[in-house]
Design an enzyme around this catalytic site. Structure first.
Site, PDB file in Angstrom:
ATOM      1  N   LYS A  38       0.828  -1.214   0.000  1.00  0.00           N
ATOM      2  CA  LYS A  38       0.000   0.000   0.000  1.00  0.00           C
ATOM      3  C   LYS A  38       0.867   1.271   0.000  1.00  0.00           C
ATOM      4  CE  LYS A  38      -0.595   0.027   5.017  1.00  0.00           C
ATOM      5  NZ  LYS A  38      -1.514  -0.343   6.114  1.00  0.00           N
ATOM      6  N   ARG A 132     -11.466   0.743  13.123  1.00  0.00           N
ATOM      7  CA  ARG A 132     -11.325   1.325  11.787  1.00  0.00           C
ATOM      8  C   ARG A 132     -12.291   0.567  10.889  1.00  0.00           C
ATOM      9  NH1 ARG A 132      -5.252   1.446   9.580  1.00  0.00           N
ATOM     10  NH2 ARG A 132      -5.858  -0.665   9.018  1.00  0.00           N
ATOM     11  N   TYR A 259      12.746  31.907   5.475  1.00  0.00           N
ATOM     12  CA  TYR A 259      11.487  32.557   5.824  1.00  0.00           C
ATOM     13  C   TYR A 259      11.385  32.817   7.314  1.00  0.00           C
ATOM     14  CZ  TYR A 259       9.567  31.511   1.226  1.00  0.00           C
ATOM     15  OH  TYR A 259       9.320  31.470  -0.103  1.00  0.00           O
ATOM     16  N   MET A 305       9.743  25.707   0.467  1.00  0.00           N
ATOM     17  CA  MET A 305       9.017  24.707  -0.306  1.00  0.00           C
ATOM     18  C   MET A 305       9.962  23.732  -1.003  1.00  0.00           C
ATOM     19  SD  MET A 305       5.839  25.422  -2.735  1.00  0.00           S
ATOM     20  CE  MET A 305       5.110  24.202  -3.797  1.00  0.00           C
TER      21      MET A 305
END
Ligand SMILES: *Cc1c(COP(=O)(O)O)cnc(C)c1O
Length: 365
Positions: A38, A132, A259, A305
């Site tokens: 998965k 779940r 930043y 980013m």
């Protein structure tokens, strides 16, 4: 894929094969191994993970979504694939088209698959306490009968996902409930079902729950933490995550790095920039190290980013083009997955696949 990626992941398929052999050693020859592929094979490529696991002795595969199943089938792999979730009625036809074993975990999905107009192999997922996906105990007497009356549905197995794996008493309660589900299925006339309740840590800690099949994920990928890792003796499949220095320069004390200006340089430093930032899955705030020339370069500033800044003041030769190791070995030092997990504040199983997923892949075969 470019020929000179800014950052890349090294995926060791030999480690994956070793891990399958290790799982085989633990469960013995008679228990079937469903290799969990998965999340695009935990970020390593569902097709490559599937192919390698099968060659190394896995019997079947599991996926969490149709995209991964399609990627595996595109390799002409015909092994059984159990689809964990995604049994929403709208995707029922696609599940059959890819020749997947569907998971029945709610009444709506069951009805959608039953009404598909074509035969379909399926497993029932029961919820024994994890909370779940899965049918809860009250519904068991009813649903096995309902499946029995649906001629298109060929029930092949029952599985559950056991939680609270560190708590033996809880595992034993969940196991007792699972056995109750099996009895309900037998009462409805089903025999010879695949019975599966062992994810990695259950497989490692509770040999009596190996049943007829196991479905390890993190053990397959060598992504276990703490005492479980020592028990498992598996090798990390994500062997390294690397980038390169694309600029090295002096940053004066009156400049701020990145930043937010949150990290004013106290004194003049040599800064190096690597082209890997939060778009690649790094958290913005992180306080770790990256290896450059075999030495530790502290991360400085916030990740942006697409970039991360390093302090290479104490690594005099550091130059553009140098390899920067975010995870893995370089020289005599190593950034382990456990260290990266601490640095980023994320569980190993979260951070490693997350970084691997977006990067250029280099396979070691
Ligand atoms: C992911 C998953 C597994 C594998 O769990 P690990 O702890 O990684 O071995 C097993 N079963 C289900 C239903 C899963 O979603």
């Amino acid at each position: 894929m470019t020929s000179h990626p800014g950052a890349w992941v090294e995926i060791d398929l030999r480690a994956l094969a070793h891990n399958v052999e290790r799982i085989r050693h633990l469960v013995g020859p008679a228990v079937r191994i469903y290799a969990v592929c998965k999340g695009d094979g935990y970020g390593c490529g569902a097709g490559d993970v599937a192919e390698t696991a099968l060659k190394a002795g896995a019997d079947a595969l599991t996926v969490g979504d149709l995209a991964d199943a399609a990627a595996i089938r595109a390799r002409r792999i015909n092994a059984p694939i159990l689809l964990y979730g995604a049994t929403d009625p709208a995707s029922a036809a696609a599940v059959a088209e890819l020749d997947l074993t569907a998971t029945l975990h709610d009444v709506e999905g069951l009805q959608a698959f039953a009404g598909l107009g074509r035969p379909l192999e399926a497993f029932v997922k029961v919820d024994c306490g994890f909370g779940r996906l899965g049918f809860t105990p009250e519904s068991w007497p009813h649903i096995f009968g309902q499946i029995r009356r649906a001629p298109a549905l060929h029930l092949r197995g029952i599985y559950t996902h056991i939680g609270a794996v560190d708590d033996a008493a809880s595992v034993s309660r969940q196991a007792a409930l699972f056995r109750q589900a099996v009895r309900e299925a037998e009462a409805a006339g089903f025999t010879g079902l695949e019975l599966m309740a062992s994810s990695s840590r259950v497989l490692l800690g509770y040999a009596d729950l190996h049943l007829s099949a196991v479905n390890p994920g993190r053990m397959l990928m060598g992504m276990l933490e703490g005492p479980w890792a020592a028990l498992a003796q598996v090798i990390p499949v994500v062997r390294a995550i690397k980038s390169r220095l694309i600029q090295v320069k002096t940053v004066r004390p009156d400049m701020r790095i990145g930043y937010g200006g949150s990290t004013p340089a106290a004194e003049t430093i040599r800064a190096a920039i690597i082209p890997m930032g939060f778009a690649a899955g790094l958290p913005r705030v992180l306080h770790g190290h990256v290896l450059v020339r075999g030495a530790r370069a502290p991360m400085v500033g916030l990740a942006s980013m697409e970039h991360l800044m390093l302090d290479v003041t104490t690594i005099p030769g550091a130059a553009v083009g140098d390899e920067a190791v975010v995870l893995g070995r370089q020289g005599d030092d190593e950034i382990t997955a456990d260290e990266l997990s601490r640095t980023t504040g994320l569980e190993l199983l979260e951070i490693v696949p997350r970084l691997a997923r977006g990067l250029h892949r280099v396979y070691l075969r």
